[in-house]
Design a protein around this motif. Sequence first.
Motif, PDB file in Angstrom:
ATOM      1  N   VAL A 102      30.502  40.981  43.450  1.00 17.73           N
ATOM      2  CA  VAL A 102      30.244  39.999  44.498  1.00 17.73           C
ATOM      3  C   VAL A 102      31.353  40.124  45.531  1.00 17.73           C
ATOM      4  O   VAL A 102      32.538  40.124  45.194  1.00 17.73           O
ATOM      5  N   SER A 103      30.993  40.260  46.784  1.00 19.60           N
ATOM      6  CA  SER A 103      31.986  40.349  47.855  1.00 19.60           C
ATOM      7  C   SER A 103      32.586  38.973  48.131  1.00 19.60           C
ATOM      8  O   SER A 103      31.923  37.944  47.990  1.00 19.60           O
ATOM      9  N   CYS A 104      33.836  38.969  48.561  1.00 20.55           N
ATOM     10  CA  CYS A 104      34.493  37.704  48.897  1.00 20.55           C
ATOM     11  C   CYS A 104      33.829  37.019  50.080  1.00 20.55           C
ATOM     12  O   CYS A 104      34.049  35.830  50.326  1.00 20.55           O
ATOM     13  N   GLU A 105      33.020  37.751  50.830  1.00 15.54           N
ATOM     14  CA  GLU A 105      32.357  37.187  52.004  1.00 15.54           C
ATOM     15  C   GLU A 105      31.024  36.526  51.667  1.00 15.54           C
ATOM     16  O   GLU A 105      30.429  35.881  52.522  1.00 15.54           O
ATOM     17  N   GLU A 106      30.563  36.672  50.431  1.00 17.48           N
ATOM     18  CA  GLU A 106      29.291  36.083  50.032  1.00 17.48           C
ATOM     19  C   GLU A 106      29.495  34.639  49.567  1.00 17.48           C
ATOM     20  O   GLU A 106      30.548  34.288  49.018  1.00 17.48           O
ATOM     21  N   TYR A 107      28.441  33.826  49.723  1.00 17.63           N
ATOM     22  CA  TYR A 107      28.562  32.411  49.376  1.00 17.63           C
ATOM     23  C   TYR A 107      28.796  32.222  47.872  1.00 17.63           C
ATOM     24  O   TYR A 107      29.409  31.241  47.442  1.00 17.63           O
ATOM     25  N   ASN A 159      41.647  37.215  48.655  1.00 15.08           N
ATOM     26  CA  ASN A 159      40.529  38.091  49.021  1.00 15.08           C
ATOM     27  C   ASN A 159      40.998  39.470  49.480  1.00 15.08           C
ATOM     28  O   ASN A 159      40.332  40.134  50.255  1.00 15.08           O
ATOM     29  N   LYS A 160      42.137  39.918  48.975  1.00 12.70           N
ATOM     30  CA  LYS A 160      42.718  41.159  49.479  1.00 12.70           C
ATOM     31  C   LYS A 160      42.310  42.392  48.665  1.00 12.70           C
ATOM     32  O   LYS A 160      42.465  43.516  49.130  1.00 12.70           O
ATOM     33  N   GLU A 176      35.052  46.773  51.446  1.00  9.25           N
ATOM     34  CA  GLU A 176      34.663  45.398  51.146  1.00  9.25           C
ATOM     35  C   GLU A 176      35.580  44.792  50.091  1.00  9.25           C
ATOM     36  O   GLU A 176      35.972  45.443  49.122  1.00  9.25           O
ATOM     37  N   CYS A 177      35.887  43.512  50.287  1.00  7.57           N
ATOM     38  CA  CYS A 177      36.765  42.819  49.345  1.00  7.57           C
ATOM     39  C   CYS A 177      35.968  42.309  48.147  1.00  7.57           C
ATOM     40  O   CYS A 177      34.806  41.933  48.266  1.00  7.57           O
ATOM     41  N   THR A 178      36.610  42.297  46.989  1.00  2.00           N
ATOM     42  CA  THR A 178      36.001  41.722  45.796  1.00  2.00           C
ATOM     43  C   THR A 178      36.324  40.232  45.734  1.00  2.00           C
ATOM     44  O   THR A 178      37.003  39.692  46.611  1.00  2.00           O
ATOM     45  N   CYS A 179      35.840  39.570  44.681  1.00  8.80           N
ATOM     46  CA  CYS A 179      36.003  38.112  44.563  1.00  8.80           C
ATOM     47  C   CYS A 179      36.751  37.771  43.273  1.00  8.80           C
ATOM     48  O   CYS A 179      36.136  37.587  42.218  1.00  8.80           O
ATOM     49  N   PRO A 180      38.091  37.701  43.305  1.00  8.92           N
ATOM     50  CA  PRO A 180      38.855  37.348  42.101  1.00  8.92           C
ATOM     51  C   PRO A 180      38.650  35.878  41.729  1.00  8.92           C
ATOM     52  O   PRO A 180      38.658  34.993  42.599  1.00  8.92           O
ATOM     53  N   ILE A 181      38.445  35.625  40.440  1.00  8.89           N
ATOM     54  CA  ILE A 181      38.408  34.251  39.924  1.00  8.89           C
ATOM     55  C   ILE A 181      39.212  34.201  38.628  1.00  8.89           C
ATOM     56  O   ILE A 181      39.300  35.192  37.901  1.00  8.89           O
ATOM     57  N   ASN A 182      39.816  33.052  38.348  1.00 11.72           N
ATOM     58  CA  ASN A 182      40.650  32.890  37.165  1.00 11.72           C
ATOM     59  C   ASN A 182      39.871  32.264  36.020  1.00 11.72           C
ATOM     60  O   ASN A 182      39.108  31.321  36.209  1.00 11.72           O
ATOM     61  N   VAL A 183      40.072  32.805  34.834  1.00 15.75           N
ATOM     62  CA  VAL A 183      39.525  32.214  33.616  1.00 15.75           C
ATOM     63  C   VAL A 183      40.661  32.109  32.603  1.00 15.75           C
ATOM     64  O   VAL A 183      41.755  32.611  32.833  1.00 15.75           O
ATOM     65  N   VAL A 184      40.380  31.452  31.467  1.00 17.47           N
ATOM     66  CA  VAL A 184      41.404  31.282  30.442  1.00 17.47           C
ATOM     67  C   VAL A 184      40.939  31.912  29.141  1.00 17.47           C
ATOM     68  O   VAL A 184      39.803  31.712  28.706  1.00 17.47           O
ATOM     69  N   ASN A 185      41.817  32.705  28.538  1.00 18.73           N
ATOM     70  CA  ASN A 185      41.564  33.300  27.238  1.00 18.73           C
ATOM     71  C   ASN A 185      41.497  32.180  26.193  1.00 18.73           C
ATOM     72  O   ASN A 185      42.470  31.440  26.008  1.00 18.73           O
TER      73      ASN A 185
END
Length: 436
Positions: free
Chosen positions: A97-102, A123-124, A132-141
């Motif tokens: 998913v690109s960082c530019e997508e909703y 978004n770097k 195109e930039c990817t979409c980083p998100i944080n999760v927890v182990n």
Amino acid sequence: MLLLLQIIVITLSFISLEHETLAALPYTSVVLPIHKHTDASKPLYSVQVMTAYVNMQFLKQNLLIDTDAPIIWRTCSLQWNMYQGSCPPDTQCAFPVSCEEYQCTEARTSFSYKNPYCQRETNKSTLPGWGECTCPINVVNPIDASCVQTQLNYDDFTFNQSNGGNVYTGLYGAYPNAACAPSSSLQSFPANVTGVMALSSSPYALPARLVDPLKRVIGLCLPSTLSALGVLLYGDSPYYLLPQSSVDVRSYLSYTPLINVNHSDSFGYYIGVNNIVIKKRSIAIPADAITKISTTEPYTILRSDIYNPVVRRFSMVTKRIPQATPVPPFGLCFSSSTSGTQVSLKVPDIDFSLPEGKKWTMSAANSIKQVTPDVACLALVDGGASFEPAIVIGSFQMEDNFLVFNLENSTFGFSSSLLRKKTSCSNFNYTLVSSY
């Protein structure tokens, strides 16, 4: 006019045929096998899912069952042009998913795991060779509570269809937004487990991403042994376990409401517990206490003001059983051998009294843990004076219990021990049956 009437009749015939086809579908649910793992820091459970279709067969991954996680995540490789054959052989690939997508903004704001030790989501990042930039998100182990930065993707899972008692050859596809994680995030995981299957109420968990004709109902049955599979069924289904292949397990269930809890960092499932009863003596639960169901905590945790009177009462009614030195994390243990021979301890049931007079019974199979050949312990843990929520029901207490999380009507169903019904969670019939 006649032509118009003919078109209307034909259209209505197709609609009628479509409804008849849906009504005649041989499946009411999809099925996922459950494995138990004991090679991590605590016992855990995974479901096996089919992912990419490569060389005329599905690749498979085992993902930890987590009823609290907000989003599915697994090890995989992001490929912008994966549909052009760029995915390496035998590699789990997903489309980013690109960082530019909703979807990127929506995913980041739909759940809250804002751990201060997490990397800041920016978004770097880009894939090599692509702007195109990817979409980083944080999760927890869920094992060591460490923060993991993942990349949001368009994922693809495939499940076998089921009628609640058999596995069909027919397949069901699901296409959630999930996340790709680095392999380094799996160091604390059991062997051959490569991610997390979120089964919570989050809009990015699996239940929110399975659609008609399936209903939002999770049937969960955790196995008590490593050698046999448990079962997860998703859909409004009857449930059948051998050897009583004609008995719907729903006839064993009692139900209690699921409670909505205003915890911004939790999408788990909560119920009310009024008191805990041991051999006709009731231990009151504070009115403000809530109880959480957890597949990643191995043993039931009680806040100290609940734990202490429960253990005192249990110790009193088992005073004829010789006690042993406690083995952490447990506070009450017993000698389980006589003249060098291991014996089965006879202890009273522990009843969790729920609203509307319902009772979830923890028999010895779910209350006593054999920790060494000579020592068995009451499988309850003291959470401390400020532990919240006040009670967390752990996975040991759920083994060989059939549990139903009905998100259609916000109820929780429970069977108590299936062993008393002469069956277990390892008795689902996995023999493959033709859908046609």
